[in-house]
Design an enzyme around this catalytic site. Structure first.
Site, mmCIF file in Angstrom:
data_model
loop_
_atom_site.group_PDB
_atom_site.id
_atom_site.type_symbol
_atom_site.label_atom_id
_atom_site.label_comp_id
_atom_site.label_asym_id
_atom_site.label_seq_id
_atom_site.Cartn_x
_atom_site.Cartn_y
_atom_site.Cartn_z
ATOM 1 N N LYS A 1 -0.816 -4.727 1.607
ATOM 2 C CA LYS A 1 -1.389 -5.871 0.886
ATOM 3 C C LYS A 1 -0.528 -7.124 1.047
ATOM 4 O O LYS A 1 0.668 -7.045 1.329
ATOM 5 C CB LYS A 1 -1.650 -5.505 -0.572
ATOM 6 N N ARG B 1 -1.745 5.497 -2.354
ATOM 7 C CA ARG B 1 -2.841 5.381 -1.379
ATOM 8 C C ARG B 1 -2.361 4.495 -0.234
ATOM 9 O O ARG B 1 -2.071 3.318 -0.454
ATOM 10 C CB ARG B 1 -4.052 4.761 -2.074
#
Ligand code: PMM
Length: 287
Positions: A210, A249
Site C-alpha cells: 500500500k 494478507r
C-alpha cells in the site's frame, strides 16, 4: 509465540493496484495460487473487483465469471479459499463452491444481504473497516481519533452480523489500511492495532504494497512503485507478529514467511497479551 496466518492475495482483475492483469487467465491464477501455497500461504484470497483508489464497480456477472472458476479449481486442489467480495451473491456462490472465508472490505455496508449470506454460509467472515466506495473514499478520511473511530465503527458492524446470526467467533476484524485513510492514519492504526486485538475477535491486517509503505524515509515525497514495496510489507508482517493479530494478507508470501519466521525466533515464547479474555481467548486467536 504464535505465527500469524498468512493469506496470499490472488486478484483476478485487470486493474488491481499492484497485480492487476497478472492473473486474469484462470489457468495463470491457479498456477500462481499454487506458488503462493508452496511459499507458505495458509489461505488464498480470490478477488474479482478492484478497490484501487478511484475505481468504479464491476458488473456482478463479470465478478462471478472471474472468481467462481478459480475458487472451484482451488477448492478442488485442496486449497483453503477466501472470497474477497462486497456482494452477497458472489459470497453465496463462492461459499457454495467451497470457499471457507468471506472477505468483505465493506464490512457488510455495500450490500444489505451480506450479513444473512454470511450467516447462511456458516463460514468465517472478515469485516473490514470501510466508509464508502473507492471512487471517492478519500473524501471520508476524516478522523479525530482514527483508532477509536475504527474500533467503534467495526463494533457496529459486528452487531449487525451477530444479529443476523453469525456467531461472534466466526467474525474476523480488519482495520482497512488505505481505505478512507491517509498515510498517517495507516501508521496510527498499525501502532494502535492492540485496540483492535482487544475486541476479542481475530484480527487480519492488509498492509501489502500500500502507498504509505512506498512513501516513507528515503522514498518520502515520491512514491516507490507497488512492486517495490514487498520488503516494507514484510517489515510490517514482522512487527504484527508480536501484536496478537491472527493473520496478515500479502501479495508476496515468501518475504512475509521469512519475516514472520525471524520475528517468531526473536520474540520467543511469550505470555499471551493481556486482552482481558484470559487464556481461552488467546488460544482462539492462535488457531
Ligand atoms: N485490501 C485490498 C483488498 N482486499 N481485504 C482485506 N481484508 N484487507 C485489506 O486491507 C484489503 C482487502 C486492496 O487491494 P489488493 O487486493 O490489491 O491488496
Amino acid at each position: 509465540m504464535t505465527r500469524p496466518v498468512i493469506m496470499g492475495v490472488l486478484n483476478v482483475t485487470p486493474d488491481s493496484f499492484s497485480d492487476g492483469g497478472f492473473w486474469l487467465d484462470p489457468d495463470d491464477a491457479v498456477t500462481h495460487a499454487g506458488e503462493l501455497v508452496a511459499a507458505g500461504a495458509d489461505i488464498i484470497d480470490v478477488g474479482g473487483e478492484s478497490t484501487r483508489p478511484g475505481s468504479g464497480r464491476v458488473e456482478l456477472t463479470d465478478e462471478l465469471d472471474r472468481t467462481l472458476p478459480v475458487v472451484s479449481a482451488l477448492v478442488g486442489a485442496g486449497i483453503t479459499v477466501s472470497i474477497d467480495t462486497m456482494r452477497a451473491e458472489v459470497a453465496r456462490r463462492a461459499t457454495e463452491a467451497g470457499a471457507a472465508y468471506i472477505n468483505d472490505v465493506s464490512g457488510g455496508l455495500a450490500d444489505p444481504e451480506m450479513a444473512s449470506a454470511a450467516a447462511d454460509s456458516g463460514c468465517d467472515v472478515i469485516l473490514m473497516h470501510w466508509r464508502g466506495h473507492s471512487s471517492d473514499m478519500y473524501a471520508r478520511a476524516h478522523y479525530d481519533d482514527v483508532v477509536g473511530e475504527v474500533v467503534a465503527e467495526l463494533t457496529g458492524r459486528v452487531e449487525e452480523f451477530t444479529s443476523a446470526g453469525v456467531p461472534p467467533e466466526r467474525i474476523i476484524l480488519d482495520p482497512g489500511l488505505g481505505f478512507a485513510k491517509s498515510f498517517e492514519h495507516n501508521w496510527q492504526l498499525l501502532r494502535g492495532i492492540g485496540a483492535l486485538v482487544a475486541l476479542d475477535h481475530r484480527v487480519l491486517v492488509g498492509s501489502s504494497r500500500k502507498g504509505f509503505l512506498g512513501s516513507v524515509g528515503r522514498a518520502e515525497g515520491h512514491s516507490r512503485p507497488p512492486l517495490e514495496r514487498d520488503v516494507a510489507t514484510a517489515v510490517t508482517s514482522a512487527y504484527l507478529t508480536g501484536t496478537g493479530v491472527w493473520g496478515v494478507r500479502v501479495h508476496d508470501v515468501r518475504s512475509t514467511v521469512d519475516a514472520v519466521d525471524v520475528a517468531v525466533a526473536l520474540l520467543g515464547p511469550q505470555d499471551p497479551p493481556d486482552r482481558g479474555g484470559g487464556p481461552q481467548t488467546w488460544e482462539r486467536v492462535a488457531q
